[in-house]
Every structure is written in C-alpha cells, then in structure tokens.
Scaffold this motif. Structure first.
Motif, short mmCIF file in Angstrom:
data_model
loop_
_atom_site.label_atom_id
_atom_site.label_comp_id
_atom_site.label_asym_id
_atom_site.label_seq_id
_atom_site.Cartn_x
_atom_site.Cartn_y
_atom_site.Cartn_z
N CYS A 7 0.84 -1.21 0.00
CA CYS A 7 0.00 0.00 0.00
C CYS A 7 0.86 1.25 0.00
O CYS A 7 0.57 2.23 -0.70
N THR A 8 1.94 1.25 0.77
CA THR A 8 2.83 2.41 0.84
C THR A 8 3.49 2.64 -0.51
O THR A 8 3.57 3.79 -0.98
N LEU A 9 3.99 1.59 -1.15
CA LEU A 9 4.62 1.73 -2.45
C LEU A 9 3.61 2.21 -3.50
O LEU A 9 3.95 3.03 -4.36
N THR A 10 2.39 1.73 -3.42
CA THR A 10 1.36 2.16 -4.36
C THR A 10 1.04 3.64 -4.19
O THR A 10 0.94 4.39 -5.16
N VAL A 11 0.94 4.07 -2.95
CA VAL A 11 0.65 5.49 -2.67
C VAL A 11 1.81 6.35 -3.15
O VAL A 11 1.61 7.42 -3.76
N LEU A 12 3.04 5.92 -2.90
CA LEU A 12 4.20 6.69 -3.35
C LEU A 12 4.27 6.77 -4.87
O LEU A 12 4.59 7.82 -5.44
N ALA A 13 3.93 5.68 -5.56
CA ALA A 13 3.93 5.69 -7.02
C ALA A 13 2.85 6.64 -7.55
O ALA A 13 3.08 7.37 -8.52
N LEU A 14 1.69 6.65 -6.92
CA LEU A 14 0.63 7.56 -7.34
C LEU A 14 1.01 9.02 -7.09
O LEU A 14 0.72 9.90 -7.91
N ALA A 16 4.02 10.23 -7.03
CA ALA A 16 5.08 10.59 -7.97
C ALA A 16 4.48 10.93 -9.34
O ALA A 16 5.01 11.78 -10.06
N GLY A 17 3.40 10.30 -9.71
CA GLY A 17 2.74 10.59 -10.98
C GLY A 17 1.99 11.91 -10.98
O GLY A 17 1.63 12.42 -12.03
N CYS A 18 1.76 12.48 -9.83
CA CYS A 18 1.01 13.73 -9.71
C CYS A 18 1.95 14.92 -9.53
O CYS A 18 1.68 15.81 -8.73
N SER A 19 3.06 14.93 -10.22
CA SER A 19 3.99 16.04 -10.07
C SER A 19 3.48 17.26 -10.83
O SER A 19 2.64 17.17 -11.73
N LYS A 20 4.00 18.41 -10.51
CA LYS A 20 3.61 19.67 -11.12
C LYS A 20 4.10 19.70 -12.57
O LYS A 20 5.24 19.33 -12.85
N PRO A 21 3.29 20.13 -13.53
CA PRO A 21 3.73 20.16 -14.93
C PRO A 21 4.81 21.20 -15.15
O PRO A 21 4.85 22.24 -14.48
N ARG A 22 5.67 20.92 -16.12
CA ARG A 22 6.74 21.86 -16.45
C ARG A 22 6.20 23.06 -17.20
O ARG A 22 5.26 22.95 -17.98
N ALA A 23 6.84 24.20 -16.98
CA ALA A 23 6.47 25.41 -17.72
C ALA A 23 7.04 25.29 -19.14
O ALA A 23 8.11 24.71 -19.33
N PRO A 24 6.35 25.82 -20.15
CA PRO A 24 6.87 25.75 -21.52
C PRO A 24 8.14 26.59 -21.67
O PRO A 24 8.35 27.55 -20.94
N ASP A 25 8.97 26.20 -22.63
CA ASP A 25 10.19 26.96 -22.89
C ASP A 25 9.84 28.36 -23.37
O ASP A 25 8.98 28.55 -24.22
N LYS A 26 10.53 29.34 -22.84
CA LYS A 26 10.25 30.73 -23.21
C LYS A 26 10.90 31.11 -24.53
O LYS A 26 10.50 32.05 -25.18
N GLU A 27 11.94 30.38 -24.94
CA GLU A 27 12.64 30.72 -26.16
C GLU A 27 11.83 30.37 -27.40
O GLU A 27 11.91 31.04 -28.41
N ARG A 28 11.06 29.32 -27.35
CA ARG A 28 10.28 28.86 -28.49
C ARG A 28 8.84 29.34 -28.32
O ARG A 28 8.19 29.01 -27.35
N PRO A 29 8.32 30.11 -29.27
CA PRO A 29 6.93 30.56 -29.14
C PRO A 29 5.97 29.39 -29.29
O PRO A 29 6.25 28.41 -29.99
#
Length: 72
Positions: A7-14, A16-29
C-alpha cells in the motif's frame, strides 16, 4: 507487513505521478493550434467582404454614369 508495504509503495507511485507540470520553454513561441480551422472559417468571410466591396464600387460607378448621362 507486506500488505502495508504494498500500500505504501502504491501510494508513493501515485504521488510521484502527480507532479507539477513543467512550464513551456520561453525561447520557443507556442504554435497556434487552430490555424487551419480559423483559416477555413475566415476564407469565405473574406471572399464575401471582397465581393461586397466590388458591389459597392460598381453601384457608385453606375450612379455616377447615370448622373453624367442625365445631367443631375
């Protein structure tokens, strides 16, 4: 014990999948997504506006020709 560990490993895996999305590159429009759809919608509108402008010019020329012919 194994159930708790599983259960602990399952919760940790879930989490980890809910990380914050990356911001788009500012150099490329960012590329527009709906360009083809917008062009498909705008083309007949622009064509109709051009036809309307031609009709207005033709009406003005006709009015000028009538005024020139009648002298008014």
């Amino acid at each position: 014990m194994t159930r708790t560990l599983l259960c602990t490993l399952t919760v940790l895996a879930l989490l980890a999948g809910c990380s914050k999305p990356r911001a788009p590159d500012k150099e490329r429009p960012v590329e527009p997504q709906a360009t083809q759809l917008r062009d498909a919608i705008q083309a007949p509108i622009e064509q109709a506006q051009a036809a309307q402008d031609e009709a207005v010019k033709a009406a003005e020329q006709q009015r000028e020709a009538i005024e020139a012919a009648t002298g008014h």
